[in-house]
Write a protein that holds these residues in place. Structure first.
Motif, PDB file in Angstrom:
ATOM      1  N   LYS A 194      42.848  36.956  34.649  1.00 38.75           N
ATOM      2  CA  LYS A 194      43.807  37.887  35.247  1.00 38.75           C
ATOM      3  C   LYS A 194      43.184  38.614  36.438  1.00 38.75           C
ATOM      4  N   ALA A 195      41.892  38.972  36.299  1.00 34.46           N
ATOM      5  CA  ALA A 195      41.193  39.659  37.389  1.00 34.46           C
ATOM      6  C   ALA A 195      40.990  38.732  38.587  1.00 34.46           C
ATOM      7  N   LEU A 196      40.669  37.471  38.313  1.00 42.52           N
ATOM      8  CA  LEU A 196      40.472  36.523  39.415  1.00 42.52           C
ATOM      9  C   LEU A 196      41.762  36.340  40.215  1.00 42.52           C
TER      10      LEU A 196
ATOM     11  N   LEU B 151      40.652  43.175  41.324  1.00 44.14           N
ATOM     12  CA  LEU B 151      39.920  44.183  40.558  1.00 44.14           C
ATOM     13  C   LEU B 151      39.562  43.680  39.167  1.00 44.14           C
ATOM     14  N   TYR B 152      38.432  44.156  38.689  1.00 43.12           N
ATOM     15  CA  TYR B 152      38.055  43.906  37.300  1.00 43.12           C
ATOM     16  C   TYR B 152      37.601  45.214  36.695  1.00 43.12           C
ATOM     17  N   PRO B 153      38.225  45.718  35.639  1.00 46.58           N
ATOM     18  CA  PRO B 153      39.423  45.170  35.006  1.00 46.58           C
ATOM     19  C   PRO B 153      40.584  45.050  35.988  1.00 46.58           C
ATOM     20  N   PRO B 154      41.477  44.073  35.768  1.00 42.30           N
ATOM     21  CA  PRO B 154      42.589  43.844  36.686  1.00 42.30           C
ATOM     22  C   PRO B 154      43.482  45.078  36.836  1.00 42.30           C
TER      23      PRO B 154
ATOM     24  N   LYS C 249      43.297  29.879  41.889  1.00 41.36           N
ATOM     25  CA  LYS C 249      43.990  29.368  40.708  1.00 41.36           C
ATOM     26  C   LYS C 249      42.990  29.383  39.560  1.00 41.36           C
ATOM     27  N   VAL C 250      43.492  29.522  38.360  1.00 46.63           N
ATOM     28  CA  VAL C 250      42.594  29.542  37.207  1.00 46.63           C
ATOM     29  C   VAL C 250      43.105  28.592  36.129  1.00 46.63           C
TER      30      VAL C 250
END
Ligand SMILES: [Zn+2]
Length: 314
Positions: free
Chosen positions: A42-44, A50-53, A129-130
């Motif tokens: 989700k963060a990627l 941002l991380y955490p997203p 994309k993940v």
């Protein structure tokens, strides 16, 4: 928050924009790998990177919606080489994220063909994309080789996050092309706060796994069975060995996992003579679904690994 060290590490990766093409999260079952993997994906994809997203952008909302949707609504089907309809992966509204899970018991090569088609598309909403693959060890050897081919010519803008609690079953060639990140067992305090279980006995035997703690909470009797097996009392061992032959697969697997935790603790305490029993248990876990006589295995494990002071610590 659980797995703080791992998450801090991932946060730094994202901040420094140094995220490897493929990451392999591994560690025991029930230590938060899946949840952290999803959060990382989700963060990627997060439009604010941002991380955490951030949780507010349209990418994050699609990911949140994915989590809430029942799996049957997310299933994406494609065609195999003969044109038959086959399950590929789960995909929600987010165009740049897919979740690859086993079709019944394994991740099949057609599914990896589906992954291949996905990864060579351009991202449509996010910058990346993940592809999340869980559990990665459920890919059969054909699938693993097909995935390896993809990792050898890594597509632009795509990250692979593989999750495994049985890293030995992941091909060395895939491991070597992935960034390995080990998830340590959870502390008793973490398990307590995540599950609300405060029975010290259960926490102690959870082996640092939330799943284990929850299963023991629902099936406390199994703990007594495991302790009987390792009690050093031949009669109790004999009775239990034959009783478990009638259990279903899941409960048998849970028992082996519990025996593994108990024996592993003995070995760590320096009781080397328990290593042989531990090896038998690990072997049993691998061959459980291939028709082994569990009663005989367990009886043997109890004979070589049992002792009167199984409950004593240190
Ligand atoms: Zn976001």
């Amino acid at each position: 928050m659980i797995q703080r060290r791992v998450r801090t590490f991932l946060e730094r990766m994202i901040k420094q924009k140094r995220v490897p093409v493929s990451l392999l999260f591994y560690g025991k079952e029930g230590v938060g790998k899946g949840n952290v993997a999803f959060e990382f994906a989700k963060a990627l994809l997060c439009l604010n990177n941002l991380y955490p997203p951030c949780g507010n952008c349209s990418s994050c909302s699609h990911m949140d919606a994915f989590k809430k949707e029942p799996e049957e609504n997310l299933a994406y089907y494609g065609e195999d080489k003969r044109g038959r309809k086959v399950f590929m992966y789960l995909q929600g509204e987010h165009p740049d994220f897919i979740y690859v899970k086993p079709d019944r018991s394994e991740i099949k090569i057609d599914q990896i063909r589906g992954v291949k088609e996905f990864v060579y598309l351009r991202p449509a909403l996010s910058r990346k994309k993940v592809v999340l693959i869980e559990p990665a060890d459920s890919m059969n050897p054909f699938s693993q080789n097909a995935l390896l081919k993809v990792l050898e010519e890594p597509p632009e803008d795509t990250h692979f996050v593989l999750v495994s609690h049985n890293i030995d079953k992941v091909l060395p060639t895939i491991r070597s092309r992935s960034f390995l990140l080990e998830f340590p067992p959870l502390s008793l305090e973490e398990i307590k706060s995540l599950t609300g279980i405060d029975d010290p006995f259960i926490l102690e035997f959870s082996g640092g796994s939330v799943n284990m703690a929850l299963k023991l909470y629902e099936d406390r009797e199994i703990l007594e069975v495991a302790l009987d097996i390792l009690s050093g009392d031949i009669l109790r061992l004999y009775r239990r060995s034959f009783e478990i032959e009638k259990w279903d697969y899941d409960r048998q697997a849970l028992l082996l996992r519990l025996l593994e935790i108990l024996l592993h603790r003995k070995v760590i305490e320096g009781k080397e003579e328990h290593r042989q029993a531990l090896d038998r248990v690990v072997w049993g876990m691998e061959f459980l679904n291939r028709g082994i006589r569990l009663s005989i295995l367990i009886f043997y494990v109890g004979l070589i690994g049992g002792e009167k002071d199984v409950l004593h610590k240190g």
